[in-house]
Design an enzyme around this catalytic site. Structure first.
Site, mmCIF file in Angstrom:
data_model
loop_
_atom_site.group_PDB
_atom_site.id
_atom_site.type_symbol
_atom_site.label_atom_id
_atom_site.label_comp_id
_atom_site.label_asym_id
_atom_site.label_seq_id
_atom_site.Cartn_x
_atom_site.Cartn_y
_atom_site.Cartn_z
ATOM 1 N N PHE A 13 0.857 -1.188 0.000
ATOM 2 C CA PHE A 13 0.000 0.000 0.000
ATOM 3 C C PHE A 13 0.895 1.240 0.000
ATOM 4 C CE2 PHE A 13 -3.577 2.655 1.732
ATOM 5 C CZ PHE A 13 -4.496 2.342 0.747
ATOM 6 N N VAL A 16 1.885 2.879 -5.525
ATOM 7 C CA VAL A 16 1.002 2.242 -6.507
ATOM 8 C C VAL A 16 -0.226 1.612 -5.821
ATOM 9 C CG1 VAL A 16 0.879 0.637 -8.452
ATOM 10 C CG2 VAL A 16 3.017 1.808 -7.967
ATOM 11 N N LYS A 98 8.598 -5.440 -12.277
ATOM 12 C CA LYS A 98 9.385 -5.800 -13.470
ATOM 13 C C LYS A 98 10.609 -6.638 -13.112
ATOM 14 C CE LYS A 98 9.005 -1.857 -12.658
ATOM 15 N NZ LYS A 98 8.927 -0.456 -12.256
ATOM 16 N N GLU A 122 0.879 -5.674 -16.995
ATOM 17 C CA GLU A 122 0.989 -4.505 -17.872
ATOM 18 C C GLU A 122 1.722 -3.342 -17.190
ATOM 19 O OE1 GLU A 122 -0.442 -4.190 -21.356
ATOM 20 O OE2 GLU A 122 1.271 -2.905 -20.991
ATOM 21 N N ILE A 129 1.505 3.131 -20.135
ATOM 22 C CA ILE A 129 1.487 2.843 -21.580
ATOM 23 C C ILE A 129 1.120 1.370 -21.791
ATOM 24 C CG2 ILE A 129 2.872 2.727 -23.700
ATOM 25 C CD1 ILE A 129 4.579 5.013 -22.629
ATOM 26 N N GLY A 180 7.966 10.669 -5.901
ATOM 27 C CA GLY A 180 7.486 9.274 -5.947
ATOM 28 C C GLY A 180 7.744 8.585 -7.271
ATOM 29 N N ASP A 194 16.214 -0.923 -14.117
ATOM 30 C CA ASP A 194 14.756 -0.916 -14.233
ATOM 31 C C ASP A 194 14.352 -0.963 -15.712
ATOM 32 O OD1 ASP A 194 11.980 0.014 -12.909
ATOM 33 O OD2 ASP A 194 12.351 1.284 -14.661
ATOM 34 N N LYS A 198 12.389 -4.077 -17.931
ATOM 35 C CA LYS A 198 11.245 -3.849 -18.830
ATOM 36 C C LYS A 198 11.582 -4.302 -20.251
ATOM 37 C CE LYS A 198 9.859 0.090 -16.039
ATOM 38 N NZ LYS A 198 9.978 1.536 -15.840
ATOM 39 N N GLY A 296 4.564 6.902 -11.180
ATOM 40 C CA GLY A 296 3.587 7.603 -10.357
ATOM 41 C C GLY A 296 2.449 6.674 -9.966
HETATM 42 N N1 LIG Z 1 6.134 3.907 -8.176
HETATM 43 C C1 LIG Z 1 5.999 3.810 -9.501
HETATM 44 O O1 LIG Z 1 5.870 4.809 -10.197
HETATM 45 C C2 LIG Z 1 5.993 2.447 -10.163
HETATM 46 C C3 LIG Z 1 5.794 2.366 -11.560
HETATM 47 C C4 LIG Z 1 5.738 1.099 -12.174
HETATM 48 C C5 LIG Z 1 5.891 -0.038 -11.411
HETATM 49 N N2 LIG Z 1 6.116 0.080 -10.058
HETATM 50 C C6 LIG Z 1 6.289 -1.157 -9.297
HETATM 51 O O2 LIG Z 1 5.210 -1.257 -8.377
HETATM 52 C C7 LIG Z 1 5.646 -1.935 -7.191
HETATM 53 C C8 LIG Z 1 5.329 -1.065 -5.976
HETATM 54 O O3 LIG Z 1 6.040 0.150 -6.075
HETATM 55 P P1 LIG Z 1 5.718 1.403 -5.113
HETATM 56 O O4 LIG Z 1 6.387 2.565 -5.753
HETATM 57 O O5 LIG Z 1 4.261 1.469 -4.825
HETATM 58 O O6 LIG Z 1 6.519 0.987 -3.790
HETATM 59 P P2 LIG Z 1 6.460 1.700 -2.370
HETATM 60 O O7 LIG Z 1 5.769 3.016 -2.452
HETATM 61 O O8 LIG Z 1 7.829 1.650 -1.808
HETATM 62 O O9 LIG Z 1 5.519 0.737 -1.510
HETATM 63 C C9 LIG Z 1 5.889 -0.569 -1.259
HETATM 64 C C10 LIG Z 1 4.808 -1.250 -0.440
HETATM 65 O O10 LIG Z 1 5.173 -2.626 -0.318
HETATM 66 C C11 LIG Z 1 4.962 -3.023 1.026
HETATM 67 N N3 LIG Z 1 5.808 -4.195 1.287
HETATM 68 C C12 LIG Z 1 7.158 -4.331 1.182
HETATM 69 N N4 LIG Z 1 7.530 -5.600 1.446
HETATM 70 C C13 LIG Z 1 6.381 -6.278 1.729
HETATM 71 C C14 LIG Z 1 6.091 -7.623 2.069
HETATM 72 N N5 LIG Z 1 7.047 -8.530 2.178
HETATM 73 N N6 LIG Z 1 4.792 -7.962 2.282
HETATM 74 C C15 LIG Z 1 3.810 -7.052 2.163
HETATM 75 N N7 LIG Z 1 4.009 -5.752 1.842
HETATM 76 C C16 LIG Z 1 5.294 -5.389 1.620
HETATM 77 C C17 LIG Z 1 5.305 -1.796 1.831
HETATM 78 O O11 LIG Z 1 4.735 -1.942 3.112
HETATM 79 P P3 LIG Z 1 4.757 -0.752 4.202
HETATM 80 O O12 LIG Z 1 3.731 0.232 3.709
HETATM 81 O O13 LIG Z 1 4.361 -1.400 5.452
HETATM 82 O O14 LIG Z 1 6.153 -0.209 4.174
HETATM 83 C C18 LIG Z 1 4.674 -0.699 0.968
HETATM 84 O O15 LIG Z 1 3.293 -0.562 1.281
HETATM 85 C C19 LIG Z 1 7.140 -2.223 -7.398
HETATM 86 O O16 LIG Z 1 7.290 -3.511 -7.926
HETATM 87 C C20 LIG Z 1 7.549 -1.196 -8.463
HETATM 88 O O17 LIG Z 1 8.644 -1.651 -9.241
HETATM 89 C C21 LIG Z 1 6.173 1.286 -9.430
#
Ligand SMILES: NC(=O)c1ccc[n+]([C@@H]2O[C@H](COP(=O)([O-])OP(=O)(O)OC[C@H]3O[C@@H](n4cnc5c(N)ncnc54)[C@H](OP(=O)(O)O)[C@@H]3O)[C@@H](O)[C@H]2O)c1
Length: 410
Positions: A13, A16, A98, A122, A129, A180, A194, A198, A296
């Site tokens: 949470f 994303v 990814k 996706e 995209i 972010g 990264d 992809k 984002g």
């Molecule tokens: N941010 C972007 O723009 C973006 C774009 C494309 C893809 N993604 C991908 O989307 C995914 C999430 O990215 P994000 O930016 O949302 O990350 P983030 O803001 O750092 O949030 C990570 C979340 O994962 C939780 N977490 C970590 N380890 C865990 C576990 N073992 N069990 C359960 N929850 C766990 C964290 O818990 P806590 O809240 O308790 O710390 C946090 O809520 C990643 O794979 C990233 O590569 C991100």
């Protein structure tokens, strides 16, 4: 009578996860809702009531009433356990991770088949995209000459701020993190990892070739200097971090991620800040640019929403290119044209350029084999050298002298 809403078990949470939740909350009539959220840190303040949250993965994985598992965590190793466990129990899984997918691509494709389960991802490649489903469904038959583009929003944001606004690299990186866009570990973004993950995923869906990311050359933007920016500016070029896979001949493809000189004529020249741009070049449709936010919470959440929606009508990837009778192999027997700016001239002793076309006080421009670049990456990194490709790739006709040259390098 309205159909019973499908239940989503959400892992993560952060940017994303929260983004997806907001989108679901504003998507009236959507036939799915989040019923449980597993996070890591129980003490963090949340925007939702405590009863939604748990720190026990089994609260989702062992709950038979949960139809869809959505994995949005920032730890690829933990994500591996979550995603493989859910697939093995036949659940439908959606992931934005990814690194996880690229590093375990073949295993994850096979797990779907063996367990009659579905994995959609996706959001993992260029966030908002819709490139994976486009490659899978729209370009399922047309021969692709190449897929290339700006696949990483935070490094593109940094390059835009440095080149267009004169910001120092470190403050541009800090801004990207504060907004972010950057991954929890920014080395993944600025080092080109990264974008490489992809690219590996996109290559699977473009050519049916599934590669180990360690076998693909990536060079990042960390060592960008004012001299490099000035070199590009004086030639009316911009430096962008570009991921590129292209068809070298009828049986081979080649791929890499490097900073690249981009001219005003290129589709990618005006792709700035956190935006991504993906150019697909196909035999008959020719060049098409897909442009959108590559990072984002909300843009990425929108791609996850689209996967949830697709899963609700039982969509799954067929990996059509892998099943095609046209087969490709990955070739490193290609020459790349590169600009290499170094700190110690002596590193040139370790990099056998096949030709040098321009020499400056602390840089050279010339051609070098892709296989060589993989071997000398650590040497380049240790020197703090900056490498920019021009995007030009030329196949090397293998002969005995070239084979022995490669042997000496190893
Ligand atoms: N941010 C972007 O723009 C973006 C774009 C494309 C893809 N993604 C991908 O989307 C995914 C999430 O990215 P994000 O930016 O949302 O990350 P983030 O803001 O750092 O949030 C990570 C979340 O994962 C939780 N977490 C970590 N380890 C865990 C576990 N073992 N069990 C359960 N929850 C766990 C964290 O818990 P806590 O809240 O308790 O710390 C946090 O809520 C990643 O794979 C990233 O590569 C991100």
């Amino acid at each position: 009578m309205t159909a019973k809403k499908k239940k989503i078990g959400l892992f993560g949470f952060g940017s994303v996860g929260q983004g997806l939740y907001d989108i679901l909350a504003s998507s009236k009539g959507f036939n799915a809702e989040v019923s449980k959220i597993v996070i890591k840190n129980a003490d963090k303040e949340r925007t939702l009531p405590a009863e939604f949250f748990s720190t026990d993965a089994n609260d989702i994985l062992n709950d038979p009433t949960i139809d869809l598992v959505v994995e949005l965590i920032d730890n690829a190793d933990d994500a591996y356990h979550i995603v493989t466990s859910a697939l093995k129990s036949g659940k439908t899984v959606i992931s934005a991770n990814k690194k996880l997918i690229a590093e375990h691509f073949v295993e994850l494709v096979n797990l779907q088949k063996e367990n009659n389960a579905t994995l959609l991802y996706e959001a993992s490649s260029c966030a908002s995209i819709p490139i994976i489903r486009t490659l899978e469904e729209y370009y399922d038959n047309e021969t692709l000459h190449g897929v290339s583009g700006i696949f990483n929003g935070s490094s593109n944001y940094i390059l835009s701020k440095v080149q267009n606004e004169g910001l120092a690299y470190a403050s541009a990186l800090k801004d990207a993190q504060d907004l972010g866009f950057a991954e929890s570990d920014p080395a993944l973004d600025v080092g080109g990892y990264d974008a490489k993950y992809k690219l590996v995923i996109i290559t699977g869906h473009s050519y049916g070739v599934f590669l180990d990311p360690d076998d693909v050359f990536n060079y990042g933007i960390q060592h960008l200097s004012e001299a490099d920016v000035e070199y590009a500016r004086s030639r009316n070029l911009k430096i962008k971090l570009v991921a590129q896979v292209s068809k070298v001949d009828d049986g081979n493809i080649s791929l890499f991620v490097t900073p690249q000189f981009v001219s005003p004529e290129s589709n990618l020249y005006n792709v700035e800040n956190e935006y991504n741009g993906v150019t697909v070049e196909a035999a008959f449709s020719e060049k098409q640019l897909f442009y959108g936010k590559g990072a984002g919470g909300h843009p990425t959440g929108s791609a996850v929403l689209s996967d949830i929606s697709a899963a609700l009508y039982d969509y799954r990837y067929e990996y059509k290119k892998a099943k095609s009778i046209v087969k490709y192999s990955y070739s490193k027997e290609v020459e790349l044209e590169v600009y290499l700016r170094f700190n110690n001239q002596s590193i040139l002793d370790f990099i056998p350029f096949t030709a040098i076309t321009e020499e400056g006080k602390n840089y050279v421009v010339g051609t070098v084999k892709l296989g060589t670049l993989l071997h000398v990456k650590n040497t380049l990194e240790q020197d703090g050298a900056f490498l920019v490709s021009t995007g030009k790739v030329k196949k090397i006709e293998t002969n005995l002298s070239q084979v022995s040259q490669e042997a000496v390098l190893v």
